[in-house]
Design a protein around this motif. Structure first.
Motif, PDB file in Angstrom:
ATOM      1  N   UNK A 161       0.777  -1.247   0.000  1.00 36.31           N
ATOM      2  CA  UNK A 161       0.000   0.000   0.000  1.00 36.31           C
ATOM      3  C   UNK A 161       0.799   1.281   0.000  1.00 36.31           C
ATOM      4  N   UNK A 162       1.823   1.370  -0.831  1.00 37.61           N
ATOM      5  CA  UNK A 162       2.645   2.578  -0.814  1.00 37.61           C
ATOM      6  C   UNK A 162       1.804   3.813  -1.083  1.00 37.61           C
ATOM      7  N   UNK A 163       1.990   4.819  -0.240  1.00 37.66           N
ATOM      8  CA  UNK A 163       1.257   6.043  -0.455  1.00 37.66           C
ATOM      9  C   UNK A 163       2.233   7.192  -0.672  1.00 37.66           C
ATOM     10  N   UNK A 164       1.670   8.317  -1.003  1.00 36.81           N
ATOM     11  CA  UNK A 164       2.496   9.460  -1.332  1.00 36.81           C
ATOM     12  C   UNK A 164       3.527   9.782  -0.250  1.00 36.81           C
ATOM     13  N   UNK A 165       3.125   9.635   0.979  1.00 30.82           N
ATOM     14  CA  UNK A 165       4.027   9.929   2.089  1.00 30.82           C
ATOM     15  C   UNK A 165       5.256   9.007   2.070  1.00 30.82           C
ATOM     16  N   UNK A 166       5.003   7.736   1.739  1.00 32.45           N
ATOM     17  CA  UNK A 166       6.107   6.778   1.692  1.00 32.45           C
ATOM     18  C   UNK A 166       7.093   7.158   0.592  1.00 32.45           C
ATOM     19  N   UNK A 167       6.537   7.587  -0.527  1.00 33.28           N
ATOM     20  CA  UNK A 167       7.402   7.996  -1.634  1.00 33.28           C
ATOM     21  C   UNK A 167       8.265   9.164  -1.193  1.00 33.28           C
ATOM     22  N   UNK A 168       7.625  10.117  -0.525  1.00 35.04           N
ATOM     23  CA  UNK A 168       8.343  11.301  -0.061  1.00 35.04           C
ATOM     24  C   UNK A 168       9.481  10.892   0.880  1.00 35.04           C
ATOM     25  N   UNK A 182      11.063   7.998   1.133  1.00 32.50           N
ATOM     26  CA  UNK A 182      12.128   7.290   0.428  1.00 32.50           C
ATOM     27  C   UNK A 182      12.989   8.237  -0.414  1.00 32.50           C
ATOM     28  N   UNK A 183      12.329   9.196  -1.027  1.00 35.16           N
ATOM     29  CA  UNK A 183      13.072  10.108  -1.895  1.00 35.16           C
ATOM     30  C   UNK A 183      13.735  11.227  -1.090  1.00 35.16           C
ATOM     31  N   UNK A 184      13.393  11.311   0.185  1.00 31.30           N
ATOM     32  CA  UNK A 184      13.969  12.349   1.022  1.00 31.30           C
ATOM     33  C   UNK A 184      13.472  13.747   0.689  1.00 31.30           C
ATOM     34  N   UNK A 185      12.191  13.849   0.331  1.00 30.90           N
ATOM     35  CA  UNK A 185      11.597  15.161   0.032  1.00 30.90           C
ATOM     36  C   UNK A 185      10.272  15.270   0.768  1.00 30.90           C
ATOM     37  N   UNK A 186       9.601  16.381   0.624  1.00 36.57           N
ATOM     38  CA  UNK A 186       8.319  16.550   1.290  1.00 36.57           C
ATOM     39  C   UNK A 186       7.182  16.002   0.424  1.00 36.57           C
ATOM     40  N   UNK A 187       6.046  15.775   1.022  1.00 31.00           N
ATOM     41  CA  UNK A 187       4.904  15.269   0.254  1.00 31.00           C
ATOM     42  C   UNK A 187       4.494  16.267  -0.829  1.00 31.00           C
ATOM     43  N   UNK A 188       4.613  17.543  -0.490  1.00 33.64           N
ATOM     44  CA  UNK A 188       4.260  18.565  -1.474  1.00 33.64           C
ATOM     45  C   UNK A 188       5.081  18.420  -2.737  1.00 33.64           C
ATOM     46  N   UNK A 189       6.330  18.109  -2.577  1.00 35.06           N
ATOM     47  CA  UNK A 189       7.199  17.978  -3.748  1.00 35.06           C
ATOM     48  C   UNK A 189       6.795  16.777  -4.607  1.00 35.06           C
ATOM     49  N   UNK A 190       6.468  15.680  -3.936  1.00 33.90           N
ATOM     50  CA  UNK A 190       6.033  14.515  -4.707  1.00 33.90           C
ATOM     51  C   UNK A 190       4.779  14.875  -5.500  1.00 33.90           C
ATOM     52  N   UNK A 191       3.870  15.552  -4.828  1.00 32.64           N
ATOM     53  CA  UNK A 191       2.645  15.951  -5.506  1.00 32.64           C
ATOM     54  C   UNK A 191       2.967  16.852  -6.694  1.00 32.64           C
ATOM     55  N   UNK A 192       3.925  17.734  -6.495  1.00 28.96           N
ATOM     56  CA  UNK A 192       4.312  18.614  -7.597  1.00 28.96           C
ATOM     57  C   UNK A 192       4.886  17.829  -8.774  1.00 28.96           C
ATOM     58  N   UNK A 193       5.690  16.841  -8.474  1.00 28.18           N
ATOM     59  CA  UNK A 193       6.249  16.016  -9.554  1.00 28.18           C
ATOM     60  C   UNK A 193       5.103  15.428 -10.379  1.00 28.18           C
ATOM     61  N   UNK A 194       4.067  15.011  -9.660  1.00 26.91           N
ATOM     62  CA  UNK A 194       2.938  14.381 -10.339  1.00 26.91           C
ATOM     63  C   UNK A 194       2.088  15.388 -11.116  1.00 26.91           C
ATOM     64  N   UNK A 238      13.264  15.652  -9.014  1.00 24.88           N
ATOM     65  CA  UNK A 238      12.281  14.976  -9.844  1.00 24.88           C
ATOM     66  C   UNK A 238      12.697  13.538 -10.102  1.00 24.88           C
ATOM     67  N   UNK A 239      13.951  13.363 -10.467  1.00 27.01           N
ATOM     68  CA  UNK A 239      14.371  12.002 -10.801  1.00 27.01           C
ATOM     69  C   UNK A 239      14.403  11.127  -9.554  1.00 27.01           C
ATOM     70  N   UNK A 240      14.751  11.707  -8.419  1.00 27.12           N
ATOM     71  CA  UNK A 240      14.734  10.902  -7.196  1.00 27.12           C
ATOM     72  C   UNK A 240      13.317  10.454  -6.866  1.00 27.12           C
ATOM     73  N   UNK A 241      12.390  11.368  -7.031  1.00 22.94           N
ATOM     74  CA  UNK A 241      10.995  11.030  -6.748  1.00 22.94           C
ATOM     75  C   UNK A 241      10.500   9.943  -7.690  1.00 22.94           C
TER      76      UNK A 241
END
Lengths: 338, 338
Positions: free
Chosen positions: B6-13, B15-27, B38-41
């Motif tokens: 069940x990986x969620x956005x928070x988990x991605x953040x 792992x990538x060492x960024x904030x959830x906002x940044x992951x959302x921005x990548x998307x 971007x590439x880390x995410x």
DNA sequence: GTTCACAAATGAATCGATTCATTACAAAGG
DNA sequence: CCTTTGTAATGAATCGATTCATTTGTGAAC
């Protein structure tokens, strides 16, 4: 204006003078709410025109009440019938069925699987086109199981519901022989399609058992036009060499053959008999009703959906099973015994 | 196992060492994110097998990227073709089309409208069956507009895309007269169906203009079986009284007539010509290819979806419009001039 | 070296229904 | 009158992605 655009649960609670929890209870566990408050809540819902937000609902509950179904071609009545069968079962489980069309395109197939996953459907019914078994495994590991439809799962990794095409092919050819054929032929292809291969195999076996040789007209597809083309080719053969009966790999081809024979003034079934496969509606509706091998389309969809629900509801104890229906002959005028 | 259930956005953040906002921005706004992060995410997304949760997405954004389409009968190829046209347009707008089948049942029709509303679809394409216009108005007042398909909106309250059945009826009858008919007939019913009424009206007008009378065989439905039944009735009439050409209200009926005439050894078109309506695939595929009136099915779906998106995107400036296509004759062997 | 402008990144608040631990209340029992 | 038992009702916490006001960081300009 009797209702407000975006009434939400909180508004209902306010109007009814109760808490949000109570409104939710009225919706989900009505037996736990006193009749008095229940009726006040229902009145408020009615007055505001409140409609539950399914997104919020399934976000919180973690599950959507829906199944995804991905078929090769929605224009093909076979698949819509299967889908209707599946929908019946889904409805009985209070789920809805999202029908999608891969249109025999791997890209679309994968795109729709992505979509299903994003939508968090509870499970997937699929007639696979490309190499998606690995992908389906991954989806299952993430909690979305699937059942193969109209395709036998060979490795016990999936449930599947299919039809015994070998038996169907044998039935078709035996029927032609019974009707008096001594020079039968098979029309169909490509042999990379498992269904075609199996139907041919069944027919060839039956012919061999009867000590008759089976002539083969291989085609690159199963379309109506192709049937007409092969029909013209057959019509132009010398009568002594011409097959006296044809088993077509599907009804589209068979109808093409029929049209060609009519145009070339060959009599069906006197000069040449025809049997098709699938028993689509139009098989019985052509000028000369077409004999065909019939598949239990509705049942296929129902059984598939039932297997899927079993896996959804009892992921632990669930054991994959392969359901194989035996198709049946429907004899009509195109093979009437001479 | 490369990915976690069940990986969620928070988990991605994380792992990538960024904030959830940044992951959302990548998307959602990749251009605002530095290439490095971007590439880390993206790598993290890949590694975790992260799949966006559409429920959460649309709960927050308040809108789902989907349209609902409700048709009278998914088994009817006419509707699947219309749906495919609509789906193309939906896809171009990055929306998905949820196809549902009212199966000519008012209860189901209402139930599916409820479902669409709960799912917060952006708009609805519908071939209405019961009295749902009021209901559709209510839905629009709550932000879900709709477009009528294969049905003319008579009161400017809705957009609609339909076909000019009167013109189609006139075209069909004129064609029969041109082919030499002097005793044409119309087969179809019930006249409570607007389409049947219109097609008959167009035909009757055309006959009147030509100073010819149009015989009427009224039927309670438009099914194949009914066509065969009427065909038998017509075949048994005395040749002098028998119509020399028939316009059937749809192709199913026409194919029934055709099968009956073949069984009764009437020659088509020499003894009796036939023209149908809809130009379904099988019209061209029967032994004697059937002339028919063809509707631009694909276009109907496309235009309907385009009108719907116009209303969705510009609710304010949107002006309802009625698109009426003129159907076209496709002449085939069943009406070849003698 | 300070200020300014701008891009990039952050994270708390939010969407709306559900759930569940907690509270309120009434009736029954002692 | 107090305690117990059970039913109703409550409302804060939660689901996961998005958004936006705010912070951080970088380089240019003076």
């Amino acid at each position: 204006m009797p209702n407000v655009p975006g009434a939400k649960l909180k508004d209902v609670a306010a109007l009814a003078g109760v808490s949000v929890g109570t409104v939710s209870n009225v919706l989900n566990r009505p037996e736990q709410v006193s009749p008095d408050k229940k009726s006040r809540v229902l009145a408020a819902i009615d007055q505001l025109g409140f409609v539950r937000n399914e997104s919020a609902r399934s976000l919180r509950s973690g599950s959507t009440r829906s199944l995804g179904m991905l078929v090769l071609d929605v224009r093909n009545p076979f698949f819509t019938d299967v889908a209707l069968g599946a929908e019946n079962v889904a409805e009985a489980h209070k789920h809805s069925l999202i029908l999608a069309n891969s249109a025999e395109d791997s890209g679309r197939e994968l795109a729709y699987l992505d979509l299903f996953e994003q939508q968090r459907v509870q499970g997937v019914l699929i007639t696979p086109f490309g190499q998606v078994l690995q992908r389906l495994e991954t989806m299952r590991s993430r909690g979305i199981p699937s059942v193969l439809v109209d395709r036998l799962a060979r490795n016990d990794q999936f449930c599947s519901v299919s039809v015994d095409d070998v038996a169907g092919g044998a039935t078709a050819l035996t029927h032609l022989l019974d009707a008096g054929s001594v020079r039968p032929a098979f029309v169909g292809g490509p042999f990379t399609l498992q269904q075609v291969e199996d139907r041919y195999q069944g027919a060839a076996d039956a012919a061999a058992r009867a000590g008759v040789s089976l002539q083969l007209f291989e085609t690159p597809d199963l379309k109506f036009e192709r049937g007409r083309q092969i029909g013209d080719l057959i019509s132009n053969l010398q009568p002594a060499k011409r097959p006296d009966a044809v088993f077509a790999a599907n009804d589209q081809l068979a109808l093409g053959l029929l049209q060609s024979f009519a145009a070339n003034e060959l009599r069906v079934p006197e000069d040449i008999a025809i049997v098709g496969f699938d028993d689509i509606d139009f098989a019985s509706q052509s000028s000369i009703p077409l004999s065909s091998i019939s598949q239990p389309r509705h049942l296929i969809g129902e059984r598939a959906a039932e297997l899927l629900f079993d896996e959804i509801d009892n992921a632990e104890e669930h054991v994959h099973s392969q359901v194989v229906f035996t198709p049946e002959l429907v004899a009509r005028q195109s093979t009437r015994r001479h």
